[in-house]
Design an enzyme around this catalytic site. Structure first.
Site, PDB file in Angstrom:
ATOM      1  N   ARG A   1       0.829  -1.200   0.000  1.00  0.00           N
ATOM      2  CA  ARG A   1       0.000   0.000   0.000  1.00  0.00           C
ATOM      3  C   ARG A   1       0.865   1.252   0.000  1.00  0.00           C
ATOM      4  O   ARG A   1       1.827   1.357   0.751  1.00  0.00           O
ATOM      5  CB  ARG A   1      -0.892   0.024   1.230  1.00  0.00           C
ATOM      6  CG  ARG A   1      -1.825   1.247   1.269  1.00  0.00           C
ATOM      7  CD  ARG A   1      -1.691   2.017   2.571  1.00  0.00           C
ATOM      8  NE  ARG A   1      -0.379   2.605   2.771  1.00  0.00           N
ATOM      9  CZ  ARG A   1      -0.055   3.316   3.847  1.00  0.00           C
ATOM     10  NH1 ARG A   1      -0.925   3.494   4.810  1.00  0.00           N
ATOM     11  NH2 ARG A   1       1.166   3.837   3.972  1.00  0.00           N
TER      12      ARG A   1
ATOM     13  N   HIS B   1      -7.117   8.786   1.112  1.00  0.00           N
ATOM     14  CA  HIS B   1      -6.477   9.528   2.199  1.00  0.00           C
ATOM     15  C   HIS B   1      -6.419  11.014   1.858  1.00  0.00           C
ATOM     16  O   HIS B   1      -6.191  11.371   0.695  1.00  0.00           O
ATOM     17  CB  HIS B   1      -5.062   8.987   2.417  1.00  0.00           C
ATOM     18  CG  HIS B   1      -4.466   9.346   3.741  1.00  0.00           C
ATOM     19  ND1 HIS B   1      -3.918  10.579   3.994  1.00  0.00           N
ATOM     20  CD2 HIS B   1      -4.328   8.629   4.881  1.00  0.00           C
ATOM     21  CE1 HIS B   1      -3.476  10.612   5.235  1.00  0.00           C
ATOM     22  NE2 HIS B   1      -3.718   9.451   5.805  1.00  0.00           N
TER      23      HIS B   1
END
Length: 289
Positions: free
Chosen positions: A103, A145
């Site tokens: 990730r 995010h």
């Protein structure tokens, strides 16, 4: 669903990876999300211990669910070769710990701040890194995010489509998309084809998301005010978790806890998650997928 602890939850604890493996296994977790900082340190300092760790994980029936790290997709042309070199290190790390997911964040500025050329550069570089990882059976996940090109539902979908690589997926952070105005249910329904992992965390109030800013959560003296268990926060996980379970029972999610006493918190949180799974009320929710 399969739940993991995050090694980053123990960033201020004096604890070894072996202790985390034992804790995860004894507590009933399916795996560990390994922070790249921790993994690279192990690979650099104690490489001979890694096979022993993976053997212990096999014995306990757990694994490394993914490597969580960073790649500067906004680096200038002169700096990007260093990013590529570091990416190769992350691929080697994933292989050493036998995980198929890495990730990263997509860029380091908000999607509304980037120009057309910036967007094209990030999408191209994301595709390039994903292609190199895919050669080793590793998938590249971008996280939803703030201050990234995947900070909103629409931008996350656009980036996936523009990068256009089968090895790219989403790490769905429900809280951060909720901050941008997208409910957990909508986030799941819209991103489900791309979701390969999820992050679960919560805040007490709608205006409390700033407590998860990197400059705060990574600092030993940073505030932890407003970080609360999943059941006690502003984001309602009781509705979206059954949807995920019904549609993808093997989907993986990590409990991303940045507060104090992670051993106690994570043990109690898993009990709550199992109660949600077993709740008769939750099974009556219509998936509507």
């Amino acid at each position: 669903m399969k739940y993991s602890i995050c090694s980053i939850s123990f960033r201020h604890e004096l604890v070894s990876l072996l202790e985390l493996v034992r804790f995860a296994g004894d507590s009933g977790f399916a795996g560990i999300e390994l922070w790249g900082v921790h993994g690279l340190a192990a690979l650099r300092q104690r490489p001979l211990d890694i096979p022993l760790l993976t053997e212990e994980m096999d014995r306990r029936g757990i694994g490394i669910s993914m490597i969580s790290h960073y790649a500067d997709l906004n680096a200038d042309a002169a700096g990007f070769p260093a990013v590529e070199k570091h990416w190769q290190e992350l691929i080697e790390l994933a292989r050493a710990f036998r995980t198929d997911k890495i990730r990263i964040f997509a860029g380091n500025r908000g999607s509304r701040e980037c120009g057309v050329r910036d967007w094209e550069t990030v999408a191209l570089r994301l595709r390039l890194l994903a292609d190199r990882a895919a050669q080793h059976g590793i998938r590249t996940l971008i996280e939803t995010h703030p201050r990234t090109y995947a900070d909103r539902l629409e931008s996350a979908i656009r980036l996936i489509r523009d990068a256009d690589h089968p090895g790219i997926g989403i790490n769905l952070d429900f809280l951060h998309l909720w901050e941008s105005g997208t409910s957990p249910e909508e986030a799941w329904r819209s991103l489900r084809p791309f979701v390969l992992h999820a992050h679960l965390k919560n805040v007490l109030r709608a205006d409390g998301g700033h407590v998860f800013a990197p400059e705060n959560v990574y600092a030993p003296s940073g505030s932890r005010s407003g970080m609360v268990p999943l059941a006690e926060g502003a984001v309602d996980y009781r509705r979206v978790l059954p949807l995920m379970q019904a549609a993808c029972p093997d989907v993986q999610a990590s409990l991303e806890w940045f507060g104090r006493d992670p051993f106690h918190y994570l043990s109690q949180e898993l009990l709550w998650l199992e109660s949600v799974r077993a709740s008769p009320g939750s099974s009556k929710l219509s998936p509507s997928l």
